[in-house]
Design an enzyme around this catalytic site. Structure first.
Site, mmCIF file in Angstrom:
data_model
loop_
_atom_site.group_PDB
_atom_site.id
_atom_site.type_symbol
_atom_site.label_atom_id
_atom_site.label_comp_id
_atom_site.label_asym_id
_atom_site.label_seq_id
_atom_site.Cartn_x
_atom_site.Cartn_y
_atom_site.Cartn_z
ATOM 1 N N ARG A 142 43.701 36.521 36.801
ATOM 2 C CA ARG A 142 43.718 37.796 37.516
ATOM 3 C C ARG A 142 44.906 38.665 37.105
ATOM 4 O O ARG A 142 45.661 39.163 37.937
ATOM 5 C CB ARG A 142 43.734 37.596 39.021
ATOM 6 C CG ARG A 142 43.214 38.846 39.717
ATOM 7 C CD ARG A 142 43.053 38.623 41.188
ATOM 8 N NE ARG A 142 42.437 39.782 41.804
ATOM 9 C CZ ARG A 142 41.578 39.711 42.816
ATOM 10 N NH1 ARG A 142 41.228 38.560 43.297
ATOM 11 N NH2 ARG A 142 41.078 40.805 43.344
ATOM 12 N N GLN A 158 32.552 35.567 31.102
ATOM 13 C CA GLN A 158 33.189 36.856 31.375
ATOM 14 C C GLN A 158 33.035 37.812 30.191
ATOM 15 O O GLN A 158 33.357 38.984 30.300
ATOM 16 C CB GLN A 158 34.680 36.657 31.692
ATOM 17 C CG GLN A 158 34.917 36.029 33.061
ATOM 18 C CD GLN A 158 36.384 35.892 33.415
ATOM 19 O OE1 GLN A 158 36.853 34.789 33.639
ATOM 20 N NE2 GLN A 158 37.122 36.984 33.490
#
Ligand SMILES: Cc1cc2nc3c(=O)[nH]c(=O)nc-3n(C[C@H](O)[C@H](O)[C@H](O)COP(=O)(O)OP(=O)(O)OC[C@H]3O[C@@H](n4cnc5c(N)ncnc54)[C@H](O)[C@@H]3O)c2cc1C
Lengths: 283, 806
Positions: B384, B237
Site C-alpha cells: 500500500r 494486480q
C-alpha cells in the site's frame, strides 16, 4: 489448512456418545464448539478418525442458578454472557467470558470445551479454580466429580480419562467482590496475563480471597499463598505486595510472541494488583 | 421541450461527476456475498494443485519420493524441479532482474519454499497427498540477519550466482550481495555533515511485514488443447504484465493467452509479482489438459508470497543551530530474502526511496542502498505505497524527530522552517525528483490548529509532571507527520517493468442510447474504480456516471495497461480516461455542429450538451449526439462514438498530508491507547470524497497494524514465528481508533484533471504518525529510537530501559 478425513457422529444422549467412544477408543474424540479442536485438526496437529458432535445432547445444556450454580458443558460462552440470572449470581463469569476471543467464537465455543481442552491459554480453567468449581465427568463406570483445582496436570493433559465426557460444572454461588482482568494484544487473542480474583470483606478487612492466574504456566495457577497474603488486611500496601510476590513465585511463564518472561511476570503483577483493587472495591 | 429540461444545477447533480460523494457501485455485490473471486471460479473437470513446502530455511534436498502420494486415489501428478527443467521452467525471472526457483532445485532457501506441486482431483486429496511426499533434507547454516550475510565467510546462499560479480543492477561485492544503488552527491553531503553545527545520527529499522490481503493469492489455469488457448484467471494486480510474462516464459503466442483478474479481495502489492503457483498451475494444465486451480491458504500467504519493507536505514541529518537542515545522508541495508523479487520499476532497485528528503528543502543529499540475500521469503513489494515510499517517509519523519530532540526544538516548528515553500514548486530535490506542486505550510497550519497543538503540548507537559509526582502511570505522546509521496509511475522514459513502459490506458464506447462502457488497463482490488472512473468520465462527456460501466481485468477486452499498485491508477489510467473522454467530446462537437447546422466553433460545452453560443435554446445533448453518431449519415465523419487513449505521464504526482496522532501509554503494561487521530490529505482534485475517506480509513488501519504490532518475524533457525492471524496482527473494528479526516486541495498541474492518487497516503503517513507518538511519549526521558512494531512488550521494554519501572 484442511484436516484429514474423519467419520462424523451425532448422538442425542450421553449414552450414545459414550457408546461411540467405547467402540472406537483412542480414535474417537468429542467435539463441542470446535473452536479449539477444529483449528488443531486443520493444522494437522491432531488427527481424529471419529468425531463425536455433542450439540444434540440435550442433557449437556442448561444453566441452573441457586446456592449452587450448575452449568451444562455445552453452554456456549455467549450463553454465559446472555444469562441474566447467572450474571446476577456470579457476575465474574460474564466479565471473564466477555474477554474471551470475539463474538463469533463465543457463539460457538462452550464452557465445557474451554475447561476440558487443557490449553493454558484458555480463560475458563483459571476462573473455575478461582471459583473452586467442580467438574462432573461421566464415563463407562458412571459419574465422578473432580475439583477444578486438581484437574490440570500439564498442557493438554487433565484428570479426565479418554473415555470420559465432562458433563457439567458446578460451584457455590460466590460472595463478595470479583474481578477478571486480562491483558491481550488484540481482540481474539489469548491472555498475555490474566487474573481471576474473588474477595470477601468484613468490617474493612478481607476475610476470604481466591486468586487464579491464566496463561502464565503450562496449567492454570491457583495461588493459595497469594490469597492468604490478603486475609486480615485491607488488600493494599504491604499485603498487596506480598500477594503479588506469592503469585509470582507460583507462576512459570515462557517466552512467546507476546513477550519475554520478564515482561510477562511484570504484567502478571500489574494485572493482579488491578484485579485485587477492583475486587476489593466491589466487595 | 426546453420546459422539461432540468436546470443546470440539476443536470450537474445528475452527472454524479467529479466531487460527488457517490456510493460505491461495487458494494451491492460485495456486501451481499455476490462477488466473484478466483476461488469462486469452477470449471468442468477442474483439478486442484497444492505445494509441498520446505520446513527448513536452508537445506540441501537429498531426495524427493512421491510414490506414496501418487498411490493415493485421486492424485494425478507430483511435479518437481526435475519435471520442469526440460521446459526451462524450474527457475523463472523475477521482476527485479533476478531469477527465482519455481520448485526447489537442489536446495531450499527459505521456510515455506515450494518444493513439489501435487495435482489431485480435489483440494482435500491434494492436502492429504502433500503429507505423503517424502523429502529428505540436509540442513545448512541459516542466515536471517542481512549484516551477517555480508560478513566474510558467510555461508553462500545463492550457489547459482556465487561467482557472478555483476548483477542486474551493477557490481556485486560479496556472494550474498545483490546490488549497491546510489543517488545524490556523496562527497558534498559528507562534507556538509562533517562541518555542520548539529548532526543527528540514527539507525532506523522498518521491520519486515506483509500486505496480508483478506483474499490470498491464487489462480485457475485452463489450457484448451483444441484451439491452443490458455486462459489464466487469477489474483493479478497487473493482468497484462502477467500475460506478456506468461507468453515469454511459455513460448505460447500472446494472442493465445487470456488473463482474467476477477474480483480481487485486496492486493496491497502482494499480488503484483509472478509466483511459482501460477507457473505450476499452467504447466499442470498443459500436461493434464484440464483446468488446474491453486489457492494459497493463510499460512502459505504469510510465509511464502511477497513480504514488504525490511529496511535498515542508517541516517545522518545535518542542520544549523537554528534548525535549518543542510544535508541528509542515508545508507540502507535492504533484506531482500532468498531471491530479489521486488516489484519496482526496472531502473530503480530501491524503488523511489530517494523521495526520502520528504517535504523539506534539503540542499544536498545522498542515499546508498545495499540489497542483500538472506534465508527469508522473497518479495519487498510496495505494501500500500509507491515503491519504497513508506520506508522513505518513515525514515525522514523519524530523522526530523531525532533532530528536533537534538536541537531541543519543537518538532512541528522544525518541520515548518524546513518545508519546501509554495513558490518553490515545481521543486527539484537534491535526489533528482521534480515535485509537481504543493502548499505544505497551509496544510500544516490547518492541521495544527485543528488538533489545538499548543493545547496538546500543554496537556502533555502537565501529564509529565503528574507522572513524575507518581500520580499517573500513563505518558502522553503526540505523533507528528508531514509526508510527501511520489506516485503514478510513471513516465515511460524512465519507468518500465521488464521493459514494458508504465503508461496506462482507457477505451470508451458510447452506446446509441447514450450510455457507455469504459475499459481500462488497471484493475481494482477494492479501490472502487468502477465508481470513480465513471465519475471522471461523466464530467468529461456529460453522461451520468450511473450510465457508465467500467470494466477492467480481462486482457482479451481491456486495453493494455500496467495495472494497479503504487497509487498509479488515478494518476495514469485516470488521466487516460479523461483524455479519451475529451476525444469523444471532440467528435461529439462535430456531430452536434452538423445537427445544429452551425460551425464547430459556434458551440460551447455545457455539462451534458453542446449549446449554440448566444442561443441557449439551441443545443444537442450527449444522448442525442450518441444516437445520431450511429444512425445518421454525417458527411466526413465515420459512424460510431468511440475513443481510446494511452497515457504516458509527463511526471509523477506528489500527494502530501499532515497526520497527527495522540496516544496514552501505560508504562507498566506497554498498552498504548490511541485517543485521537487527525489526517489531512491533499491529493489534488478530489474525485469522490467518500471513497477518499474510505481509502484513508483503511490505509490508516493498516498503518496502525504495522506500527503497533504487525510483523513477519523469524527465529534464528529461519522459522516464521508469525505465520497465522493469531500472531500476525490484523486490526478489527475493536482496535481501530476513530479517525478525523480533513483536506486541502492543490491540483497537480500536469494531470488532466489535477488528481494525484490517495489510496496509499494513509499507510505512508500513518506509520510514522503512530510511531512518532510512541517515541514522543518517551522523549522527555531521552528515548531516541525504538524499533517498530510497538507492541506491548517492546513498549514495556523501552520504559524498562529508561528506568521507568523503579
Ligand atoms: C480466534 C480464537 C480466539 C480464541 N480466544 C480465546 C480466549 O481468549 N480465551 C479462551 O479461553 N479461549 C479462546 N479461544 C478458544 C475458544 O474459547 C474455544 O471455543 C474453547 O477453547 C473450546 O471450546 P469448544 O466448545 O470450542 O471446544 P472444542 O474445540 O470442540 O473442544 C476442545 C477440546 O475439548 C474437548 N471437549 C470439548 N467438550 C468436551 C466435553 N464435554 N467433555 C470432554 N471433552 C470435551 C474436545 O475433545 C477437544 O479436545 C479462542 C478460539 C479462537 C478460534
Amino acid at each position: 489448512m484442511i484436516p484429514p478425513a474423519f467419520e462424523y457422529h451425532r448422538p442425542t444422549d450421553i449414552a450414545g456418545a459414550l457408546g461411540v467412544i467405547a467402540e472406537h477408543g483412542d480414535e474417537a474424540r468429542v467435539i463441542a464448539g470446535g473452536h479449539s479442536l477444529i483449528p488443531m485438526m486443520k493444522l494437522r496437529m491432531v488427527e481424529i478418525a471419529h468425531l463425536i458432535d455433542l450439540q444434540d445432547v440435550a442433557d449437556l445444556k442448561g444453566i441452573s442458578v441457586g446456592e449452587t450454580i450448575r452449568i451444562g458443558a455445552m453452554v456456549t460462552q455467549h450463553g454465559l454472557i446472555n444469562d441474566a440470572a447467572l450474571s446476577a449470581a456470579a457476575p465474574i463469569l460474564r466479565e471473564a467470558a466477555l474477554q474471551i476471543a470475539d463474538p463469533q467464537v463465543r457463539y460457538c465455543g462452550t464452557v465445557g470445551g474451554n475447561v476440558a481442552n487443557g490449553d493454558p491459554g484458555n480463560d475458563m480453567p483459571g476462573l473455575m479454580q478461582c471459583l473452586d468449581a467442580t467438574f462432573t465427568l461421566v464415563g463407562p463406570d458412571g459419574s465422578r466429580d473432580v475439583p477444578a483445582r486438581e484437574f490440570y496436570e500439564a498442557a493438554y493433559t487433565t484428570a479426565r480419562e479418554d473415555d470420559e465426557i465432562l458433563t457439567a460444572i458446578s460451584f457455590a454461588k460466590p460472595a463478595g467482590g470479583y474481578a477478571y482482568e486480562k491483558q491481550k494484544r488484540k481482540i481474539g487473542d489469548y491472555a498475555t496475563a490474566a487474573a481471576a480474583v474473588l474477595i470477601e470483606k468484613q468490617g474493612g478487612k478481607i476475610t476470604a480471597a481466591s486468586i487464579a492466574m491464566t496463561n502464565l504456566s503450562d496449567i492454570p495457577v491457583f495461588s493459595e499463598a497469594a490469597g492468604d497474603a490478603l486475609k486480615g488486611t485491607d488488600g493494599t500496601g504491604a499485603a498487596l505486595d506480598k500477594a503479588v510476590a506469592a503469585m509470582l513465585a507460583d507462576i512459570d511463564p515462557t517466552e512467546d510472541n507476546r513477550g519475554p518472561v520478564e515482561f510477562k511476570k511484570h504484567v502478571a503483577g500489574v494485572i493482579l494488583r488491578r484485579a485485587i483493587a477492583r475486587a476489593v472495591d466491589r466487595a | 421541450m426546453n420546459d422539461m429540461t432540468p436546470n443546470r444545477e440539476e443536470r450537474v447533480a445528475n452527472l454524479k461527476g467529479l466531487g460527488c460523494k457517490r456510493k460505491r457501485v461495487e458494494d451491492a455485490r460485495f456486501t451481499q456475498g455476490k462477488g466473484n473471486y478466483v476461488d469462486d471460479i469452477k470449471l468442468p473437470g477442474m483439478l486442484f494443485g497444492d505445494f509441498v513446502r520446505s520446513p527448513y530455511a536452508h537445506a540441501r534436498i537429498k531426495s524427493i519420493n512421491a510414490e506414496a502420494a501418487l498411490a493415493l486415489p485421486g492424485v494425478i501428478a507430483v511435479l518437481t524441479a526435475k519435471d520442469l527443467e526440460p521446459l526451462g521452467l524450474h527457475w523463472m525471472p523475477t521482476l527485479a532482474g533476478d531469477k527465482q526457483m519455481v520448485l526447489a532445485d537442489g536446495k531450499v532457501l527459505f521456510q515455506g519454499q515450494e518444493v513439489a506441486f501435487v495435482v489431485a482431483s480435489d483440494r482435500y486429496v491434494a492436502a492429504d497427498a502433500i503429507e505423503l511426499v517424502e523429502v529428505e533434507y540436509d540442513d545448512l547454516p541459516v542466515i536471517t540477519d542481512p549484516f551477517k550475510a555480508l560478513e566474510d565467510g558467510a555461508t553462500v546462499l545463492r550457489e547459482d550466482i556465487a561467482d557472478k560479480k555483476e548483477g542486474a543492477h551493477g557490481p556485486r561485492r560479496h556472494h550474498n550481495h545483490i546490488f549497491l544503488w546510489e543517488e545524490g552527491n556523496k562527497a558534498a553531503t559528507e562534507a556538509v555533515i562533517s562541518s555542520a553545527d548539529v548532526v543527528a545520527e540514527e539507525m532506523v529499522y522498518y521491520h519486515r511485514t506483509h500486505p496480508c490481503p483478506l483474499e490470498t493469492c491464487g489462480c485457475v489455469a485452463s489450457m484448451d488443447k483444441i484451439n491452443g488457448k490458455l486462459t489464466l484467471y487469477g489474483t493479478f494486480q497487473a493482468p497484462h504484465v502477467v500475460r506478456t510474462v506468461a507468453s515469454l516464459l511459455s513460448g505460447i503466442d500472446e494472442h493465445n493467452i487470456r488473463v482474467v483478474s476477477p474480483d480481487i479481495g485486496g492486493g496491497f502489492g502482494n499480488k503484483v509479482g509472478v509466483y511459482p503457483g501460477y507457473v505450476c498451475s499452467i504447466v499442470a494444465s498443459i500436461v493434464t489438459g484440464k483446468p488446474v486451480k491453486w489457492i494459497e491458504d493463510r499460512m502459505d500467504n504469510l510465509m511464502a508470497t511477497a513480504f514488504a519493507r525490511d529496511y535498515w536505514m542508517q541516517g545522518k541529518i545535518a542542520a544549523t543551530k537554528e534548525g535549518k537542515i543542510t544535508g541528509l545522508w542515508c545508507h540502507v541495508t535492504a533484506d531482500h530474502g532468498a531471491f530479489d523479487a521486488c516489484a519496482d520499476p526496472t531502473k530503480y532497485p530501491a524503488g523511489f526511496f530517494h523521495i526520502c528528503t520528504g517535504s523539506y528543502d534539503i540542499p544536498v543529499a545522498y542515499v546508498g542502498v545495499d540489497g542483500v540475500y538472506t534465508n527469508k521469503a522473497p518479495g519487498g513489494v510496495a505494501y500500500r505505497c509507491s515503491f519504497r515510499v513508506t520506508e522513505a517517509a518513515y525514515f525522514i519523519e523519524r530523522m526530523i524527530e531525532i533532530l528536533a530532540q537534538k536541537l531541543d526544538m519543537d518538532a512541528a516548528e522544525l518541520r515548518r522552517i524546513n518545508f519546501i515553500r509554495k513558490e518553490q514548486f515545481p521543486y527539484h530535490s537534491a535526489l533528482g525528483w521534480e515535485y509537481d506542486s504543493g502548499d505544505y505550510h497551509t496544510a500544516w497550519d490547518k492541521a495544527l490548529e485543528a488538533v489545538d497543538y499548543k493545547g496538546l503540548r500543554k496537556e502533555q507537559a502537565e501529564r509529565l509532571e503528574a507522572f513524575k509526582r507518581g500520580e499517573t502511570r500513563k505518558l502522553m505522546g503526540i505523533g507528528l507527520t508531514f509526508f510527501t509521496e511520489i506516485v503514478g509511475a510513471g513516465p515511460v522514459k524512465n519507468c518500465d517493468i521488464l521493459g514494458m513502459g508504465m503508461f496506462d490506458s482507457c477505451e470508451i464506447r458510447i452506446h446509441p442510447t447514450g450510455s457507455a462502457i469504459a475499459r481500462l488497463g488497471t484493475i481494482s482490488q477494492g479501490q472502487g474504480h468502477a465508481t470513480t472512473f465513471a465519475q471522471i468520465l461523466a464530467s468529461e462527456i456529460g453522461i451520468s456516471a450511473d450510465k457508465i460501466t467500467v470494466e477492467e481485468g480481462d486482457t482479451d477486452t481491456a486495453p493494455y495497461g500496467l495495472g494497479t499498485y503504487g497509487s498509479r491508477s488515478t494518476p495514469v489510467a485516470g488521466a487516460a480516461t479523461a483524455l479519451a473522454g475529451r476525444k469523444i467530446r471532440a467528435k461529439a462537437q462535430m456531430i452536434a455542429a452538423y445537427l445544429l447546422e452551425v460551425h464547430d466553433n459556434d458551440l460551447e460545452w455545457d455539462v451534458d450538451r453542446f449549446v449554440v453560443k448566444g442561443a441557449p435554446e439551441r443545443f444537442k445533448t450527449m444522448a442525442e449526439i450518441a444516437y445520431a453518431s450511429y444512425n445518421q449519415a454525417i458527411p466526413g465523419l465515420e459512424p460510431g462514438l468511440e475513443a481510446v487513449s494511452y497515457y504516458d505521464p509527463p511526471n509523477m504526482t506528489y500527494p502530501f498530508g499532515a497526520y497527527i496522532c495522540v496516544m496514552d501509554i501505560d508504562v507498566d503494561t506497554g498498552v498504548a491507547d490511541i485517543r485521537q487521530f487527525y489526517a489531512l490529505d491533499d491529493c489534488g482534485t478530489r474525485i469522490n470524497p467518500m471513497v477518499i475517506e474510505g481509502q484513508v480509513h483503511g490505509g490508516l488501519t493498516e498503518a496502525l497494524a504495522i506500527a503497533m504490532g504487525q510483523e513477519i518475524a523469524y527465529d534464528e533457525m529461519g522459522n516464521v514465528k508469525t505465520g497465522t492471524l493469531m500472531d500476525f496482527f490484523l486490526p478489527t473494528a475493536w482496535e481501530t481508533p476513530n479517525y478525523v479526516t480533513d483536506h486541502t486541495e492543490t491540483p497537480s498541474p500536469h494531470h488532466p484533471i489535477g488528481a494525484k492518487g490517495v489510496g496509499e497516503s494513509p499507510n505512508v503517513g500513518g506509520v510514522p504518525a503512530f510511531s512518532n507518538a510512541v517515541h514522543d511519549a518517551f522523549r522527555a526521558f531521552g528515548l531516541k529510537q525504538s524499533h517498530m512494531p510497538h507492541d506491548h512488550w517492546r513498549i514495556w521494554k523501552t520504559a524498562n530501559k529508561l528506568g521507568l519501572h523503579g
